[in-house]
Motif scaffolding. Structure first.
Motif, PDB file in Angstrom:
ATOM      1  N   LYS A 171       0.824  -1.214   0.000  1.00  0.00           N
ATOM      2  CA  LYS A 171       0.000   0.000   0.000  1.00  0.00           C
ATOM      3  C   LYS A 171       0.856   1.262   0.000  1.00  0.00           C
ATOM      4  N   THR A 172       1.888   1.282   0.854  1.00  0.00           N
ATOM      5  CA  THR A 172       2.725   2.486   0.961  1.00  0.00           C
ATOM      6  C   THR A 172       3.733   2.583  -0.169  1.00  0.00           C
ATOM      7  N   LYS A 173       3.974   1.460  -0.859  1.00  0.00           N
ATOM      8  CA  LYS A 173       4.914   1.357  -1.971  1.00  0.00           C
ATOM      9  C   LYS A 173       6.370   1.460  -1.492  1.00  0.00           C
ATOM     10  N   ILE A 174       7.281   1.196  -2.432  1.00  0.00           N
ATOM     11  CA  ILE A 174       8.710   1.195  -2.135  1.00  0.00           C
ATOM     12  C   ILE A 174       9.393   2.229  -3.020  1.00  0.00           C
ATOM     13  N   PRO A 175      10.110   3.173  -2.443  1.00  0.00           N
ATOM     14  CA  PRO A 175      10.787   4.192  -3.261  1.00  0.00           C
ATOM     15  C   PRO A 175      11.875   3.564  -4.128  1.00  0.00           C
ATOM     16  N   ASN A 176      12.120   4.161  -5.281  1.00  0.00           N
ATOM     17  CA  ASN A 176      13.116   3.658  -6.220  1.00  0.00           C
ATOM     18  C   ASN A 176      14.505   4.117  -5.786  1.00  0.00           C
ATOM     19  N   VAL A 177      15.018   3.453  -4.758  1.00  0.00           N
ATOM     20  CA  VAL A 177      16.335   3.778  -4.215  1.00  0.00           C
ATOM     21  C   VAL A 177      17.207   2.532  -4.254  1.00  0.00           C
ATOM     22  N   ASP A 178      18.494   2.721  -4.031  1.00  0.00           N
ATOM     23  CA  ASP A 178      19.422   1.583  -4.061  1.00  0.00           C
ATOM     24  C   ASP A 178      19.330   0.731  -2.807  1.00  0.00           C
ATOM     25  N   SER A 179      18.998   1.377  -1.682  1.00  0.00           N
ATOM     26  CA  SER A 179      18.850   0.647  -0.425  1.00  0.00           C
ATOM     27  C   SER A 179      18.044   1.487   0.550  1.00  0.00           C
ATOM     28  N   GLY A 180      17.575   0.836   1.603  1.00  0.00           N
ATOM     29  CA  GLY A 180      16.830   1.540   2.638  1.00  0.00           C
ATOM     30  C   GLY A 180      17.491   1.377   3.987  1.00  0.00           C
ATOM     31  N   VAL A 181      17.127   2.257   4.912  1.00  0.00           N
ATOM     32  CA  VAL A 181      17.578   2.137   6.295  1.00  0.00           C
ATOM     33  C   VAL A 181      16.334   2.080   7.177  1.00  0.00           C
ATOM     34  N   LEU A 182      16.131   0.952   7.829  1.00  0.00           N
ATOM     35  CA  LEU A 182      14.977   0.796   8.714  1.00  0.00           C
ATOM     36  C   LEU A 182      15.234   1.527  10.023  1.00  0.00           C
ATOM     37  N   MET A 183      14.399   2.507  10.327  1.00  0.00           N
ATOM     38  CA  MET A 183      14.513   3.247  11.576  1.00  0.00           C
ATOM     39  C   MET A 183      13.811   2.433  12.670  1.00  0.00           C
ATOM     40  N   PHE A 184      14.604   1.706  13.457  1.00  0.00           N
ATOM     41  CA  PHE A 184      14.036   0.774  14.423  1.00  0.00           C
ATOM     42  C   PHE A 184      13.825   1.476  15.768  1.00  0.00           C
ATOM     43  N   TYR A 185      12.998   2.500  15.744  1.00  0.00           N
ATOM     44  CA  TYR A 185      12.683   3.254  16.964  1.00  0.00           C
ATOM     45  C   TYR A 185      11.451   4.112  16.728  1.00  0.00           C
ATOM     46  N   ASN A 186      11.055   4.866  17.776  1.00  0.00           N
ATOM     47  CA  ASN A 186       9.807   5.642  17.742  1.00  0.00           C
ATOM     48  C   ASN A 186       8.623   4.734  17.404  1.00  0.00           C
ATOM     49  N   MET A 187       8.421   3.742  18.254  1.00  0.00           N
ATOM     50  CA  MET A 187       7.443   2.694  17.981  1.00  0.00           C
ATOM     51  C   MET A 187       6.083   2.931  18.621  1.00  0.00           C
ATOM     52  N   GLY A 188       6.020   3.830  19.577  1.00  0.00           N
ATOM     53  CA  GLY A 188       4.758   4.022  20.282  1.00  0.00           C
ATOM     54  C   GLY A 188       4.372   5.483  20.368  1.00  0.00           C
ATOM     55  N   SER A 189       3.261   5.725  21.037  1.00  0.00           N
ATOM     56  CA  SER A 189       2.777   7.089  21.219  1.00  0.00           C
ATOM     57  C   SER A 189       3.481   7.741  22.397  1.00  0.00           C
ATOM     58  N   ILE A 190       3.750   9.031  22.256  1.00  0.00           N
ATOM     59  CA  ILE A 190       4.298   9.810  23.371  1.00  0.00           C
ATOM     60  C   ILE A 190       3.141  10.097  24.314  1.00  0.00           C
ATOM     61  N   ALA A 191       3.113   9.398  25.442  1.00  0.00           N
ATOM     62  CA  ALA A 191       1.931   9.404  26.306  1.00  0.00           C
ATOM     63  C   ALA A 191       2.345   9.363  27.772  1.00  0.00           C
ATOM     64  N   PRO A 192       1.399   9.684  28.671  1.00  0.00           N
ATOM     65  CA  PRO A 192       1.706   9.672  30.108  1.00  0.00           C
ATOM     66  C   PRO A 192       1.690   8.284  30.741  1.00  0.00           C
ATOM     67  N   ASP A 193       1.558   7.220  29.925  1.00  0.00           N
ATOM     68  CA  ASP A 193       1.536   5.862  30.470  1.00  0.00           C
ATOM     69  C   ASP A 193       2.959   5.392  30.776  1.00  0.00           C
TER      70      ASP A 193
END
Length: 334
Positions: A171-193
């Motif tokens: 659905k989001t598609k893949i950009p026509n680049v040579d490689s990607g870097v997976l940002m393995f962070y910012n996984m949740g909501s910034i919340a008071p929990d």
């Protein structure tokens, strides 16, 4: 028989995270002025770092004209001739949401400014990276922009990829680049929990299996930053940087009430921010154990081995929270 089993088990334990073809270590540099502290220089030297991903500038929308414009271009105050430099341009998603966006013009101006910065600082880069958390509504403009950058730059092109873009790539598609870097962070909501929004292993597990089916080669970016969430009456007021456990414990205006929460004992200003009595501060950080868990989980679920692990980001404030060999230990798990 028992003795033989013991030594086999011991050998497997030693080699579990020590492959000879482990990825190289690189860092993001995300400040507007590039000058290394002695601590930063030592970490670069100790880890034999040869490649830096440097944020050159952001692209946002001008508040009056709503036209794209560059924000806070980098200023080099350090000799970086010994490093391979990858310019990184962060593009706010709202830029790509503009219906009348002149994509070709934006790409030309982006390449021109990168070239000007390179020329001024005698940098000859072989790669450019585009950082944008594009959405379903912005994907058409973003993918066209990537095509223009690739056409104009004549360089290797990489793009940052988020977890949701991996899982739902059809659905989001893949950009026509040579490689990607997976940002393995910012996984949740910034919340008071009590959950950590930077990294949550349970949340990451919902996406990890998708990595095996992602067609683009991925390297991985792992977090070494921390922040404090400022809470008042169960509402988030904002993120506060450059605060840590040690500093807050020493400050008589704050008291620790749990492993991750501090309460404001009396109203005060700290680092230019006003804290009201009974406000809460929630500490979110990444431990050494977290980094090793990330590495092991990514290694187990990747379709291909990464060529490099990029730590975000190179800053003395972040580095002093870890033991000397943490970066080697982390990449050894791939």
């Amino acid at each position: 028989m028992f003795k033989r089993f013991f030594w086999i088990s011991f050998f497997l334990l030693l080699t579990a995270c020590s492959k000879s073809d482990k990825p190289t270590i690189a860092f993001y540099y995300w400040k507007t002025s590039l000058k290394f502290s002695e601590t930063e220089k030592k970490v670069l030297k100790d880890n034999n770092v040869r490649k830096l991903y440097i944020r050159y500038f952001d692209i946002g929308l001008h508040p009056q004209t709503q036209n794209p414009f560059p924000i806070s271009p980098i200023h080099f105050k350090e000799n970086i001739q010994n490093f391979e430099i990858v310019p990184v341009v962060f593009i706010q998603n709202k830029v790509m949401l503009e219906a009348k966006l002149d994509i070709k013009d934006l790409a030309e101006k982006t390449i021109h400014l990168i070239s000007e910065i390179n020329k001024k600082n005698k940098i000859n880069c072989a790669e450019i990276q585009i950082d944008c958390d594009w959405s379903l509504n912005s994907k058409d403009n973003y993918l066209k922009f990537i095509e223009q950058i690739k056409k104009l730059s004549h360089k290797k092109l990489s793009a940052t990829i988020r977890l949701h873009q991996v899982k739902y790539f059809k659905k989001t598609k893949i950009p026509n680049v040579d490689s990607g870097v997976l940002m393995f962070y910012n996984m949740g909501s910034i919340a008071p929990d009590s959950l950590n929004s930077i990294y949550n292993r349970e949340i990451s597990e919902k996406y990890l299996q998708s990595l095996k089916h992602y067609p683009l080669h991925l390297d991985f970016a792992l977090p070494i930053y921390s922040w404090v969430i400022h809470i008042r009456n169960q509402k988030v007021l904002g993120l506060r940087s450059k605060l840590n456990f040690t500093e807050l414990k020493k400050d008589k205006n704050f008291e620790q009430i749990s492993p991750i929460f501090f309460r404001v004992k009396q109203s005060n200003y700290k680092n230019g921010v006003y804290y009201e009595e009974n406000d809460l501060l929630k500490m979110e950080a990444i431990s050494s154990e977290d980094l090793k868990n990330m590495a092991e989980d990514l290694s187990e679920n990747s379709a291909q081995a990464p060529r490099e692990i990029i730590f975000y980001d190179l800053d003395e404030f972040n580095l002093k929270n870890y033991e000397k060999n943490i970066f080697e230990q982390t990449v050894s798990c791939f």
